[in-house]
Design a protein around this motif. Sequence first.
Motif, PDB file in Angstrom:
ATOM      1  N   THR A  26       0.720  -1.237   0.057  1.00 49.98           N
ATOM      2  CA  THR A  26      -0.061  -0.058  -0.013  1.00 49.98           C
ATOM      3  C   THR A  26       0.856   1.266   0.072  1.00 49.98           C
ATOM      4  OG1 THR A  26      -0.131   0.258   2.416  1.00 49.98           O
ATOM      5  CG2 THR A  26      -1.692  -0.998   1.309  1.00 49.98           C
ATOM      6  N   GLY A  27       2.272   1.294   0.429  1.00 50.24           N
ATOM      7  CA  GLY A  27       2.876   2.429   0.311  1.00 50.24           C
ATOM      8  C   GLY A  27       2.644   3.069   1.716  1.00 50.24           C
ATOM      9  N   PRO A 184       6.774 -13.805  -4.385  1.00 48.47           N
ATOM     10  CA  PRO A 184       7.273 -13.386  -5.504  1.00 48.47           C
ATOM     11  C   PRO A 184       8.597 -13.162  -5.601  1.00 48.47           C
ATOM     12  CG  PRO A 184       5.520 -11.972  -4.555  1.00 48.47           C
ATOM     13  CD  PRO A 184       5.836 -13.011  -3.466  1.00 48.47           C
ATOM     14  N   PRO A 185       9.330 -13.860  -6.611  1.00 43.39           N
ATOM     15  CA  PRO A 185       8.724 -14.011  -7.996  1.00 43.39           C
ATOM     16  C   PRO A 185       8.431 -15.269  -8.073  1.00 43.39           C
ATOM     17  CG  PRO A 185      11.169 -13.853  -8.298  1.00 43.39           C
ATOM     18  CD  PRO A 185      10.742 -13.532  -6.827  1.00 43.39           C
ATOM     19  N   GLY A 192      -1.572 -13.521  -8.263  1.00 42.84           N
ATOM     20  CA  GLY A 192      -2.820 -12.565  -8.220  1.00 42.84           C
ATOM     21  C   GLY A 192      -3.550 -12.347  -9.607  1.00 42.84           C
ATOM     22  N   GLY A 193      -2.385 -11.991 -10.466  1.00 41.73           N
ATOM     23  CA  GLY A 193      -2.680 -11.461 -11.923  1.00 41.73           C
ATOM     24  C   GLY A 193      -3.171 -12.712 -12.949  1.00 41.73           C
ATOM     25  N   ALA A 196      -5.828 -15.293  -9.603  1.00 46.21           N
ATOM     26  CA  ALA A 196      -6.565 -14.550  -8.719  1.00 46.21           C
ATOM     27  C   ALA A 196      -6.729 -15.075  -7.240  1.00 46.21           C
ATOM     28  CB  ALA A 196      -8.209 -14.439  -9.195  1.00 46.21           C
ATOM     29  N   GLY A 260      11.367  -9.763  -3.940  1.00 49.20           N
ATOM     30  CA  GLY A 260      10.046 -10.017  -4.646  1.00 49.20           C
ATOM     31  C   GLY A 260       9.115  -8.873  -5.251  1.00 49.20           C
ATOM     32  N   HIS A 261       9.332  -7.741  -4.524  1.00 50.52           N
ATOM     33  CA  HIS A 261       8.659  -6.557  -4.859  1.00 50.52           C
ATOM     34  C   HIS A 261       9.201  -5.858  -6.379  1.00 50.52           C
ATOM     35  CE1 HIS A 261       5.973  -3.171  -3.919  1.00 50.52           C
ATOM     36  NE2 HIS A 261       7.162  -2.061  -4.142  1.00 50.52           N
ATOM     37  N   TYR A 262      10.405  -6.216  -6.482  1.00 51.11           N
ATOM     38  CA  TYR A 262      11.198  -5.607  -7.863  1.00 51.11           C
ATOM     39  C   TYR A 262      11.150  -6.508  -8.755  1.00 51.11           C
ATOM     40  CZ  TYR A 262      11.865  -1.736  -4.387  1.00 51.11           C
ATOM     41  OH  TYR A 262      11.615  -0.531  -3.694  1.00 51.11           O
ATOM     42  N   LEU A 263      10.563  -7.534  -8.626  1.00 53.82           N
ATOM     43  CA  LEU A 263      10.870  -8.492  -9.746  1.00 53.82           C
ATOM     44  C   LEU A 263       9.411  -8.982 -10.330  1.00 53.82           C
ATOM     45  CD1 LEU A 263      13.629 -10.680  -8.605  1.00 53.82           C
ATOM     46  CD2 LEU A 263      13.753  -8.827 -10.377  1.00 53.82           C
ATOM     47  N   PRO A 264       9.300  -9.347 -11.586  1.00 51.68           N
ATOM     48  CA  PRO A 264       8.136  -9.858 -12.129  1.00 51.68           C
ATOM     49  C   PRO A 264       8.010 -11.467 -11.845  1.00 51.68           C
ATOM     50  CG  PRO A 264       9.496  -9.330 -13.891  1.00 51.68           C
ATOM     51  CD  PRO A 264      10.379  -8.759 -12.710  1.00 51.68           C
ATOM     52  N   ARG A 265       6.978 -11.896 -11.904  1.00 50.16           N
ATOM     53  CA  ARG A 265       6.746 -13.458 -11.759  1.00 50.16           C
ATOM     54  C   ARG A 265       7.579 -14.163 -12.760  1.00 50.16           C
ATOM     55  NH1 ARG A 265       1.618 -13.519 -12.200  1.00 50.16           N
ATOM     56  NH2 ARG A 265       1.363 -12.625 -10.227  1.00 50.16           N
TER      57      ARG A 265
ATOM     58  N   PHE B  52     -11.393  -9.453 -13.568  1.00 49.48           N
ATOM     59  CA  PHE B  52     -10.190 -10.211 -13.194  1.00 49.48           C
ATOM     60  C   PHE B  52      -8.871  -9.280 -12.826  1.00 49.48           C
ATOM     61  CE2 PHE B  52      -6.879 -13.316 -13.753  1.00 49.48           C
ATOM     62  CZ  PHE B  52      -7.308 -14.339 -12.848  1.00 49.48           C
ATOM     63  N   PRO B  53      -8.018  -9.592 -11.958  1.00 51.19           N
ATOM     64  CA  PRO B  53      -6.987  -8.768 -11.761  1.00 51.19           C
ATOM     65  C   PRO B  53      -5.718  -8.922 -12.831  1.00 51.19           C
ATOM     66  CG  PRO B  53      -6.961 -10.533 -10.210  1.00 51.19           C
ATOM     67  CD  PRO B  53      -8.347 -10.368 -10.717  1.00 51.19           C
ATOM     68  N   LEU B 155       0.390  -5.586 -12.464  1.00 50.85           N
ATOM     69  CA  LEU B 155      -0.447  -6.483 -11.781  1.00 50.85           C
ATOM     70  C   LEU B 155      -0.334  -7.886 -12.279  1.00 50.85           C
ATOM     71  CD1 LEU B 155      -2.517  -6.557  -9.568  1.00 50.85           C
ATOM     72  CD2 LEU B 155      -4.233  -5.873 -11.361  1.00 50.85           C
ATOM     73  N   GLN B 156      -0.692  -8.125 -13.562  1.00 46.45           N
ATOM     74  CA  GLN B 156      -0.657  -9.361 -14.339  1.00 46.45           C
ATOM     75  C   GLN B 156       0.784 -10.370 -14.044  1.00 46.45           C
ATOM     76  OE1 GLN B 156       0.061 -11.121 -17.625  1.00 46.45           O
ATOM     77  NE2 GLN B 156      -1.154 -12.570 -16.410  1.00 46.45           N
ATOM     78  N   THR B 157       1.961  -9.563 -14.029  1.00 50.16           N
ATOM     79  CA  THR B 157       3.037 -10.387 -13.995  1.00 50.16           C
ATOM     80  C   THR B 157       3.658 -10.523 -12.658  1.00 50.16           C
ATOM     81  OG1 THR B 157       4.392  -8.291 -14.705  1.00 50.16           O
ATOM     82  CG2 THR B 157       3.638  -9.936 -16.418  1.00 50.16           C
ATOM     83  N   GLY B 158       2.817  -9.934 -11.681  1.00 51.32           N
ATOM     84  CA  GLY B 158       3.284 -10.005 -10.295  1.00 51.32           C
ATOM     85  C   GLY B 158       4.183  -8.995 -10.043  1.00 51.32           C
ATOM     86  N   PHE B 159       4.668  -7.890 -10.567  1.00 52.35           N
ATOM     87  CA  PHE B 159       5.700  -6.920 -10.662  1.00 52.35           C
ATOM     88  C   PHE B 159       5.197  -5.864  -9.830  1.00 52.35           C
ATOM     89  CE2 PHE B 159       9.357  -5.041 -13.417  1.00 52.35           C
ATOM     90  CZ  PHE B 159       9.874  -4.549 -12.370  1.00 52.35           C
ATOM     91  N   ALA B 160       5.211  -6.003  -8.642  1.00 48.49           N
ATOM     92  CA  ALA B 160       4.379  -5.063  -7.768  1.00 48.49           C
ATOM     93  C   ALA B 160       4.946  -3.617  -7.881  1.00 48.49           C
ATOM     94  CB  ALA B 160       4.434  -5.298  -6.573  1.00 48.49           C
ATOM     95  N   TRP B 161       6.337  -3.476  -7.792  1.00 44.30           N
ATOM     96  CA  TRP B 161       6.757  -1.915  -8.058  1.00 44.30           C
ATOM     97  C   TRP B 161       6.322  -1.285  -9.327  1.00 44.30           C
ATOM     98  CZ3 TRP B 161       9.760  -0.052 -11.846  1.00 44.30           C
ATOM     99  CH2 TRP B 161      10.344   1.320 -11.748  1.00 44.30           C
ATOM    100  N   ARG B 164       2.616  -0.260  -9.113  1.00 44.06           N
ATOM    101  CA  ARG B 164       2.397   0.957  -8.120  1.00 44.06           C
ATOM    102  C   ARG B 164       2.819   1.980  -8.731  1.00 44.06           C
ATOM    103  NH1 ARG B 164       4.121   1.298  -2.506  1.00 44.06           N
ATOM    104  NH2 ARG B 164       3.075   3.259  -2.729  1.00 44.06           N
TER     105      ARG B 164
END
Lengths: 298, 358
Positions: A26-27, A184-185, A192-193, A196, A260-265, B52-53, B155-161, B164
């Motif tokens: 959420t920041g 994550p990743p 989620g994306g 769900a 994980g916050h800075y990388l895509p899945r 769907f997210p 959002l789709q790839t889980g790349f949270a940074w 946002r």
Amino acid sequence: MNTLVIVLSLLAGAYLVAVLEAWLATGRFRLAAPAWAAVALLGRESIVPRTPDRIFFETAPVLLLVVALLVSAVLPLSPGLIIADMTTGALFVNAVLAYVPVALLMAGWGPNGGYALVGGWRFLGQTIAYSMLIVMPITAVAMRAESLLTTAVVTSQGAVWNIVYQPLGFVLFFTAAMAVSFLPPFDLPTAGGELAGGVEAEYTGVRLGVFRLGRMVLVVSLAAVTTVFYLGGWMGPVLPPWAWSAIKILAVSSTMLLTGHYLPRIREAHLLAWCWKLGIPLALLNIFIVGVMVLIWP
Amino acid sequence: MTVEHAHAGHAQAQAQHGDMPFMSMVDVTKDLPRSRDGLPMEWVEVPFGPMFPGLPGGLLLTLTLDGDAVAKTRVRSVVGGGGVLPTAGLDATSFIAHLGAMDPLAPVAYRLLACRALEAAAGQVPDEEIRRRRIAVLERERIASHLGWLAMLGLQTGFAWLERHATRMQLECLRADLPRILQLRSTIQALTARLVRTPLLRSRLHGSGIVRPSSDLRGPVARAAGMRCDARIDDETYAALAFEMTERQGGDAFDRLHIRLGEMQQSLALIQSVGGFAEPASTVVGSASGAGHASLETPRGEAQLHLVLESGRVVQAQLDTPTTHHMKLLPDLLDQQELGDALTTVCSLDLSPWEVAA
């Protein structure tokens, strides 16, 4: 007494990790966020899907929590502060972690829903990818300690921590630990994306609360394993041993979340390919290097 | 969402097991559909959407999964009006508002398209400065739209940074005046450099959803596949601003990312050259009658509008939008893709369900 202290420490650690996770999401830094989230979950209706496999559906969240707690049973937070100092401690960690995929498969199969089902099967594939990268670095750690006792592993790092002695093993184990705790990743089973929530998607209310608690405790437990195996456990100057353990565990947990916050899945096929084609040869190399070093510089 | 996939079937299988002396897998699996490799699998039909997210809201994607590979795809919009006109027709100002409201993801583009078509029908040519400033607004919307797409990709790839960061920038961009939007330039450059340098993002997108040049491709999707397809090429106002189209050859999701990142910087340069904004909110057509046609490069590709004006009222309109064409690609494009790759492919096309008739 030790059991109570360690379980409470784990729950406190899980709470702080949840605060950090909410902060990243959420920041906003809100110390009460997980408490409010838990109250919201407890107050929500706990819906059961139409045609579940009831035993699997009900057991999975509890099993995940039990597994996460069991991992910590053999981890010393300070000299003497351990639930069971087993002679096969390091092996026990690996054995208990084998039940994480069981819990997730049950959570995927139990609700009889598409997202959960795919999530469960995905984690099975993920298990095939990371399993060897848990076992093989632990082997190298045990080689240096010449013991599977976790307390012996800590004391073997008196001169130099394993993160320096075997950095390759640390990187491999840390990565695999993130995959075990599906952070994550490597969040393929929850994604989620894509799904769900995947294995979590059909859980609500108390059951979802237990599932999330289990995941948080698992993150903290794996951070504790990393601390014991690679960061010298309770060792450190000035502060009491338990404080060093707490600091190191929180630092490792935070690093796991931040990474994980800075990388895509990652793509599942890539995860399997990289783990088997790159990870396992590197883990073998690590065992070889540690073997040579143990002979030269024990 | 519940799928009747299994348990009843397994109970039946267990009952049969009790009756049979030998558990024959051939018998158990004989009625199951076959995968491409001949393996009998239980297929599961899973809906993705309409909320769907990681997918645009209003898009209903129904995938039949063979394991985690896509065996069949059905797609439709549940929100779009597709620009359908009320039977009584509309006056010019209402028509512009109507078309702008059709797609909340690109309202400026469709208002401008309506203005241009009305002006063509009425035989009017707006002032050059107005045309330039309208372009600046359109390009601002293009930046915001691409940032919104990046947030969805995150959002789709889980790349949270990314999710946002891009969301915050999109909101800033939507409200930005000229000085502020020019300040965003360095931020967008930094974002571009970072995304291109992220190896895990490259490996995530590279090779996903490869499209070959075809008549159904529009906008960034077409340009990423090496097609010189951009309505701005033939626009005199863009030519005066030294606009040059960018293209890539690969045609995969990573190329589409590259194209959109490049277009954001290009749009910033165009806005800087123009030096001001003019919202396309209305145009004066009086009681003119006639037929008009306009085309415009929306953030998702070229949209075309044909309309008939009678005594200042639009009585007939025909709209062609990029998403209409791109949605047709999905069944073939997603066939046998792994689920994650399939959803990344859908996301990378940047569909707007509002552009398609529900």
